[in-house]
Design a protein around this motif. Structure first.
Motif, PDB file in Angstrom:
ATOM      1  N   UNK A  52       0.817  -1.299   0.101  1.00  0.00           N
ATOM      2  CA  UNK A  52      -0.068  -0.108  -0.061  1.00  0.00           C
ATOM      3  C   UNK A  52       0.744   1.402   0.073  1.00  0.00           C
ATOM      4  N   UNK A  53       1.795   1.278   0.859  1.00  0.00           N
ATOM      5  CA  UNK A  53       2.838   2.329   0.926  1.00  0.00           C
ATOM      6  C   UNK A  53       3.539   2.463  -0.426  1.00  0.00           C
ATOM      7  N   UNK A  54       3.910   1.689  -0.954  1.00  0.00           N
ATOM      8  CA  UNK A  54       4.718   1.479  -2.253  1.00  0.00           C
ATOM      9  C   UNK A  54       3.950   2.108  -3.381  1.00  0.00           C
ATOM     10  N   UNK A  55       2.557   1.904  -3.118  1.00  0.00           N
ATOM     11  CA  UNK A  55       1.992   2.078  -4.670  1.00  0.00           C
ATOM     12  C   UNK A  55       1.208   3.393  -4.510  1.00  0.00           C
ATOM     13  N   UNK A  56       0.598   3.850  -3.188  1.00  0.00           N
ATOM     14  CA  UNK A  56      -0.287   4.807  -3.149  1.00  0.00           C
ATOM     15  C   UNK A  56       0.115   6.121  -2.753  1.00  0.00           C
ATOM     16  N   UNK A  57      -1.002   6.894  -3.155  1.00  0.00           N
ATOM     17  CA  UNK A  57      -0.917   8.504  -2.816  1.00  0.00           C
ATOM     18  C   UNK A  57      -1.582   8.591  -1.507  1.00  0.00           C
ATOM     19  N   UNK A  58      -2.540   7.892  -1.136  1.00  0.00           N
ATOM     20  CA  UNK A  58      -3.045   7.912   0.104  1.00  0.00           C
ATOM     21  C   UNK A  58      -3.467   6.417   0.679  1.00  0.00           C
ATOM     22  N   UNK A  59      -3.212   6.090   2.116  1.00  0.00           N
ATOM     23  CA  UNK A  59      -3.512   4.743   2.455  1.00  0.00           C
ATOM     24  C   UNK A  59      -4.702   4.770   3.522  1.00  0.00           C
ATOM     25  N   UNK A  71       9.586   4.446  -5.602  1.00  0.00           N
ATOM     26  CA  UNK A  71       9.816   4.544  -4.193  1.00  0.00           C
ATOM     27  C   UNK A  71      10.618   3.401  -3.770  1.00  0.00           C
ATOM     28  N   UNK A  72      11.367   3.409  -2.787  1.00  0.00           N
ATOM     29  CA  UNK A  72      12.325   2.347  -2.261  1.00  0.00           C
ATOM     30  C   UNK A  72      11.937   2.139  -0.843  1.00  0.00           C
ATOM     31  N   UNK A  73      11.837   0.672  -0.643  1.00  0.00           N
ATOM     32  CA  UNK A  73      11.390   0.063   0.622  1.00  0.00           C
ATOM     33  C   UNK A  73      12.609   0.494   1.975  1.00  0.00           C
ATOM     34  N   UNK A  74      13.876   0.741   1.359  1.00  0.00           N
ATOM     35  CA  UNK A  74      14.896   0.968   2.166  1.00  0.00           C
ATOM     36  C   UNK A  74      14.730   2.505   2.546  1.00  0.00           C
ATOM     37  N   UNK A  75      14.122   3.275   2.075  1.00  0.00           N
ATOM     38  CA  UNK A  75      13.960   4.756   2.521  1.00  0.00           C
ATOM     39  C   UNK A  75      13.179   4.517   4.067  1.00  0.00           C
ATOM     40  N   UNK A  76      14.061   5.355   5.096  1.00  0.00           N
ATOM     41  CA  UNK A  76      13.662   5.574   6.386  1.00  0.00           C
ATOM     42  C   UNK A  76      12.063   6.067   6.711  1.00  0.00           C
ATOM     43  N   UNK A  77      11.907   6.845   5.458  1.00  0.00           N
ATOM     44  CA  UNK A  77      10.312   7.575   5.740  1.00  0.00           C
ATOM     45  C   UNK A  77       9.356   6.605   5.165  1.00  0.00           C
ATOM     46  N   UNK A  78       9.670   5.618   4.501  1.00  0.00           N
ATOM     47  CA  UNK A  78       8.825   4.203   3.822  1.00  0.00           C
ATOM     48  C   UNK A  78       8.648   3.401   4.953  1.00  0.00           C
ATOM     49  N   UNK A  79       9.562   3.258   5.778  1.00  0.00           N
ATOM     50  CA  UNK A  79       9.267   2.481   7.183  1.00  0.00           C
ATOM     51  C   UNK A  79       8.556   3.165   8.202  1.00  0.00           C
ATOM     52  N   UNK A  80       8.667   4.335   8.301  1.00  0.00           N
ATOM     53  CA  UNK A  80       7.833   5.323   9.121  1.00  0.00           C
ATOM     54  C   UNK A  80       6.382   5.214   8.754  1.00  0.00           C
TER      55      UNK A  80
END
Length: 250
Positions: free
Chosen positions: A191-198, A218-227
């Motif tokens: 969801x985070x990888x693909x979306x403008x909103x979740x 988007x990269x799954x290794x991005x700290x903000x992605x994990x946040x």
């Protein structure tokens, strides 16, 4: 992205017998957005998607598409399911062309090519892998040029590598066709990888409406992605517990 409302869900309630599933859902989707709906099993997210498609009646409230109240099948939408639902006695080209009239083959061929199955048009579904079947299902949705692409856990049965390939393909066709997409998924990272909103749904209500402010790709290794992932998971986990004190992120 053009921020013109394409879909508005207004105080929608849905029950099966005496069991409430959706308890007054309010939601707006804007043109060109990619929105994901997540939540635990049985929370009502797939029911909401079917309501948007016009496949389910509602008890209260209304759904508007381009400002018009939805009272029947949503002609502006096409839906892709976890099971590709391909007809085994028809070729891939024939499956993609279902519902088309006139000289439909060039259009079906073009869309089948766009999902990477250029050389398989004359093959039958039994010869395909799970990922290839979902590519055909995606092509079958795209061939009708919908405004709304509705995705009901279409990647749930795929292995990890194939799932990543399909995520990339879905994002690519969303961008290329300038679609509005709504994805139901159990996979918060997806969801985070693909979306403008979740959107997080729990016990039939919207618990979180979170904008994902990350550049693409988007990269799954991005700290903000994990946040973002942890914030969404925490809401789901808290809602899943009988007592919130029994849950914690570790």
């Amino acid at each position: 992205m053009d921020f013109n409302p394409i879909l508005h869900v207004d105080h929608v309630r849905k029950s099966y017998s005496d069991t409430p599933v959706l308890k007054g859902i309010n939601l707006s989707i804007f043109q060109g957005e990619f929105v994901s709906i997540v939540g635990k099993s049985g929370c009502g997210k797939s029911t909401l998607l079917r309501i948007i498609a016009g496949l389910e009646d509602i008890n209260e409230g209304e759904v508007k598409v381009n400002g018009e109240k939805l009272t029947t099948i949503n002609d502006e939408a096409r839906m892709m399911f976890q099971d590709g639902r391909l007809l085994p006695w028809k070729t891939l080209l024939q499956n993609v062309g279902l519902g088309l009239t006139g000289d439909w083959k060039p259009k079906a061929t073009y869309v089948l090519n766009s999902v990477g199955l250029k050389d398989r048009a004359g093959h039958y579904p039994s010869s395909l892998s799970g990922g290839q079947k979902q590519r055909v299902a995606l092509a079958r949705a795209l061939v009708h040029e919908p405004e709304l692409l509705l995705l009901d856990e279409p990647l749930g049965a795929l292995d990890a590598l194939t799932r990543m390939e399909m995520q990339n393909l879905i994002e690519s066709v969303w961008k290329e066709n300038r679609l509005t997409a709504i994805l139901v998924t159990h996979d918060v990272e997806e969801a985070v990888l693909l979306s403008d909103r979740v959107i997080v749904i729990g016990e039939g209500e919207v618990l979180l409406n979170k904008k994902i402010d990350l550049p693409r790709p988007r990269s799954r290794s991005n700290p903000t992605f994990h946040h973002y992932t942890e914030e969404i998971l925490e809401v789901i986990m808290e809602e899943s517990c009988v007592k919130k004190s029994e849950c914690k992120i570790v």
